[in-house]
Structures are given as structure tokens and as C-alpha cells.
Design a protein around this motif. Structure first.
Motif, short mmCIF file in Angstrom:
data_model
loop_
_atom_site.label_atom_id
_atom_site.label_comp_id
_atom_site.label_asym_id
_atom_site.label_seq_id
_atom_site.Cartn_x
_atom_site.Cartn_y
_atom_site.Cartn_z
N VAL A 291 1.98 60.78 53.37
CA VAL A 291 0.88 61.10 54.02
C VAL A 291 -0.02 62.24 53.74
CG1 VAL A 291 -0.76 61.03 55.87
CG2 VAL A 291 0.86 59.17 55.58
N LEU A 292 1.03 63.26 53.88
CA LEU A 292 0.69 64.93 53.48
C LEU A 292 0.45 64.89 51.95
CD1 LEU A 292 0.01 67.63 54.18
CD2 LEU A 292 2.75 68.02 54.05
N ILE A 293 1.46 64.43 51.33
CA ILE A 293 1.34 64.50 49.79
C ILE A 293 0.35 63.83 49.29
CG2 ILE A 293 2.56 64.12 47.57
CD1 ILE A 293 3.84 66.50 49.24
N LEU A 294 0.00 62.68 49.93
CA LEU A 294 -1.36 61.71 49.25
C LEU A 294 -2.40 62.86 49.65
CD1 LEU A 294 -2.33 59.21 48.31
CD2 LEU A 294 -2.22 58.26 50.42
N THR A 295 -2.55 63.18 50.91
CA THR A 295 -3.95 63.98 51.01
C THR A 295 -4.00 65.10 49.93
OG1 THR A 295 -3.55 63.34 53.49
CG2 THR A 295 -5.02 65.29 53.07
N LEU A 296 -3.00 65.80 49.99
CA LEU A 296 -3.10 66.85 48.86
C LEU A 296 -3.18 66.49 47.61
CD1 LEU A 296 0.04 69.20 50.44
CD2 LEU A 296 -2.43 69.47 50.62
N ASN A 297 -2.67 65.47 47.13
CA ASN A 297 -2.88 64.74 45.81
C ASN A 297 -4.33 64.54 45.59
OD1 ASN A 297 -2.67 62.28 43.87
ND2 ASN A 297 -0.58 63.03 43.71
N TYR A 298 -4.75 63.63 46.49
CA TYR A 298 -6.02 63.30 46.49
C TYR A 298 -7.18 64.59 46.28
CZ TYR A 298 -10.93 61.14 47.23
OH TYR A 298 -11.95 60.91 47.07
N GLY A 299 -6.83 65.59 47.23
CA GLY A 299 -7.73 66.61 47.13
C GLY A 299 -7.70 67.44 45.91
N LEU A 300 -6.62 67.65 45.39
CA LEU A 300 -6.23 68.34 44.15
C LEU A 300 -6.97 67.57 42.96
CD1 LEU A 300 -2.66 69.75 44.42
CD2 LEU A 300 -4.85 71.00 44.45
N MET A 301 -6.77 66.36 42.99
CA MET A 301 -7.28 65.63 41.90
C MET A 301 -8.80 65.18 42.04
SD MET A 301 -4.65 62.20 41.08
CE MET A 301 -5.78 61.79 39.85
N TYR A 302 -9.32 65.28 43.16
CA TYR A 302 -10.73 65.42 43.34
C TYR A 302 -11.34 66.61 42.91
CZ TYR A 302 -15.35 64.59 45.19
OH TYR A 302 -16.72 64.55 45.66
N GLY A 303 -10.79 67.42 42.99
CA GLY A 303 -11.35 69.11 42.70
C GLY A 303 -11.49 69.10 41.19
N LEU A 304 -10.11 68.57 40.63
CA LEU A 304 -9.90 68.69 39.21
C LEU A 304 -10.92 67.60 38.48
CD1 LEU A 304 -5.89 69.27 39.01
CD2 LEU A 304 -7.98 70.99 38.42
N ASN A 305 -10.84 66.38 39.01
CA ASN A 305 -11.33 65.20 38.19
C ASN A 305 -12.98 65.45 38.37
OD1 ASN A 305 -11.75 61.69 38.08
ND2 ASN A 305 -11.30 62.63 36.45
#
Length: 350
Positions: A291-305
Motif C-alpha cells: 500500500v505504501l509503495i503503491l501510494t508512492l508509485n502513483y504519486g511519482l507517476m502522476y507527477g511525471l506522466n
């Protein structure tokens, strides 16, 4: 204080070290003959005449097994003294062994590492091997250690049960010790020692290819499991996004499927956790990490993409690269910690 020396096919330097240790201080010396054979009986007989305890393997079983044989023997003595491990090839000076022993007395619950500084003439394979291992250890754990391959190490007596339980039969045992130390509640302390290589380190029995592979195997297996899970994650991410055009659904759906695959591979093949009790213990922690990695994953990808307009595949690659180290460190420390230092557990046999 007991000095433990694992030894395979030693020469007269072992006898010289014993003479110097006996002259410097009347400490107990335990030597493990790791299947050296008949040609070396004379040297071990001389060591026994000098007051050393000799433990013998009928065949060569590896440095890790020799150390555990010694730890098991010392544990049965019910002594409260600490243990200093030293090599038999003359690379560890008696003065440095004594320095490590003094620090063990002052710092219980620490692994005291005799840290070579690698100054002067150091054989190329030794310099390269130590540099590579040091960088990989730092990458894996986030902790910098100057000399991960030192054989001069000191331990307080209450660490013997844990030392006997660490996996590994050859040189990988010493790396596994460092990888598991913090999760078991032990700190690492480095003490600078002299760097001594005799005759280009020809007496070393370290096999560059086979033993290096064994040392790096936990990291290799974790990387392999992560790669397979990542390929699954990438494929599902692109497929779900193509079908739905919903980034959140694509990220969440792909990560749920890939995390199930990754958990199974890491539990069975990387961290060697198996059985119902291990699953009950590790699964909640693993998926909390997901869950933690998923949250960070989505946040980073949202910022980049979405914000920086970086292509989706590149955004995914950058995000996974950033989160890889966090995932490995978290799984080793919290999900599969192998916390064998607990006093509530039955003492482990070697």
C-alpha cells in the motif's frame, strides 16, 4: 575472550600467529580444521601442543560451517566471554586481534569489524572484490561499511545463538551476517586495522566466481523476482490503461496482481520464509508495504506522466527504479527480518 580460527590447509603462519597470541595474552584459542586432510595433521598437532582446542571436519565444508562449528562448541562451554574470529593466513596481526577484543568488552550487542583501509600494495582481485561488495552492500541496505569482507570480527557471548542460526556454509555466511544484523537488533562497529596481504594473497581459498556468486545470491534473487514482477506490472499497466484510459485503475490493478506474484517469489525463494506461521506473520506486513509503495508509485507517476508529460513507460521505469531500494530494504528489515536474536526462542543448534 576466546579466539576462533577457521582453517583450511594452513601453513606455518598459523603456528606463528598462535605463538604471538599466547605471548601477548593467555586467551583460549579454538581452531576448526575444515577438512584439510592428512598432509596438514602436523600443523594442527603443533597447535594442539601449544594449548589450542582443535575441532575437525572430516571433509571441507566451507568457512561459514567452520565458524558455526566453533560457535556451537564455545556455546556449550557456558562461558560468558566474547568471541573473536580471525583468519589463519597471517593477515590479522595479534595487536589488531587484541584491539578488537578490547572493544567487544566495551560494546556488547555489537558486531565489531576489523576494517582494513586498503592502503599500499593490495592485490587487484582483492581491491576490486572489496570495492564491488562494499558498493552492493550499501545499495542493498543503505548502510556504508568500509570492509564488508573482513574475517576479523568480534562478538559478545550472548550473540552465539543468533550466529549459529544464520544461513550460509561458505563465504556468503559472513555477508548474510551483515545483512541480518540490524533486524536481529545488533549494531555494526568498524575498527581500523592494518591491511596485510602476503604473497599476493595466494593463500586465500576464496573462489572468485563461485563464492562471489554465493555472496551476491540474495541480492541476485531479489532482483530477479523484482524483474519478473515488474514485467508483469508493466504489461498489465499498459493493457488496463489501453482498455480504460484510467491511470489510477491501471496502476492499482497492475500492482495488486504483480505484488501477489512478488510476495510469493520473495517468501519462497529470496528470504526462505515458508509454512503457515510465516505466512500469517509476513503477509500483513508485506501488503502494508505494498500500500505504501503503491501510494508512492502513483504519486511519482502522476507527477511525471500527468504533470510533467513524461511518456507512461518512461515514467514507470523511473518510478520503479526509485522505489526498488526502498522495497528491498523494507522487506529485509520489516517483512522477513529473521529476528533470531529474541530471547524467547529456543536456542538454535549449529
Amino acid at each position: 575472550m576466546t579466539v576462533l580460527i577457521p582453517s583450511y590447509e594452513p601453513d606455518e603462519r598459523l603456528i606463528g600467529l598462535i605463538h604471538q597470541l599466547v605471548a601477548a595474552d593467555n586467551r583460549d584459542i579454538v581452531i576448526v580444521d575444515d577438512g584439510s586432510g592428512d598432509n596438514y595433521k602436523r600443523i594442527f598437532a603443533s597447535a594442539k601442543q601449544l594449548g589450542c582446542t582443535i575441532l575437525t571436519h572430516e571433509r571441507n565444508m566451507g568457512k561459514g560451517r567452520a565458524l558455526k562449528t566453533g560457535f556451537h562448541y564455545i556455546k556449550k562451554l557456558s562461558s560468558k566471554d566474547g568471541v573473536i574470529c580471525a583468519d589463519s593466513d597471517g593477515q590479522h596481526l595479534p595487536a589488531d586481534i587484541m584491539r578488537i577484543a578490547d572493544v567487544v568488552d566495551r560494546l556488547p550487542h555489537h558486531i565489531i569489524l576489523g576494517s582494513r583501509q586498503f592502503t599500499g600494495e593490495v592485490p587487484l582481485r582483492s581491491r576490486f572484490g572489496n570495492t564491488a561488495t562494499r558498493q552492493i552492500y550499501k545499495f542493498t541496505t543503505g548502510t556504508a561499511i568500509h570492509d564488508t569482507q573482513t574475517g576479523l570480527r568480534g562478538f559478545s557471548n550472548d550473540m552465539l545463538d543468533w550466529l549459529c542460526s544464520i544461513p550460509g556454509e561458505r563465504f556468503e555466511y559472513e555477508m548474510n551476517m551483515l545483512l541480518q544484523a540490524r533486524s536481529a537488533g545488533y549494531s555494526l562497529t568498524e575498527i581500523p586495522i592494518e591491511t596485510v596481504y602476503l604473497e599476493e594473497n595466494k593463500s586465500s581459498h576464496f573462489r572468485p566466481l563461485a563464492d562471489s556468486f554465493a555472496v551476491y545470491l540474495p541480492i541476485i534473487k531479489f532482483s530477479g523476482a523484482s524483474l519478473l514482477s515488474a514485467l508483469l506490472d508493466y504489461g498489465l499497466l499498459l493493457l488496463i490503461h489501453m482498455l480504460t484510459a484510467n491511470l489510477l485503475l491501471a496502476v492499482v490493478g497492475a500492482r495488486i496482481c504483480s505484488s501477489l506474484a512478488n510476495y510469493t517469489m520473495n517468501r519462497r525463494f529470496v528470504f526462505a520464509e515458508d509454512g503457515p506461521s510465516e505466512v500469517r506473520r509476513s503477509m500483513p506486513k508485506y501488503f502494508a508495504l505494498v500500500v505504501l509503495i503503491l501510494t508512492l508509485n502513483y504519486g511519482l507517476m502522476y507527477g511525471l506522466n500527468e504533470m510533467a508529460h513524461v511518456p507512461l513507460l518512461i515514467s514507470k521505469l523511473v518510478t520503479e527504479g526509485v522505489l526498488f531500494l526502498l522495497s528491498f530494504w523494507s522487506q529485509r528489515k520489516f517483512v522477513y527480518p529473521k529476528s533470531t536474536g529474541s530471547t524467547s526462542k529456543k536456542p538454535a543448534d549449529c
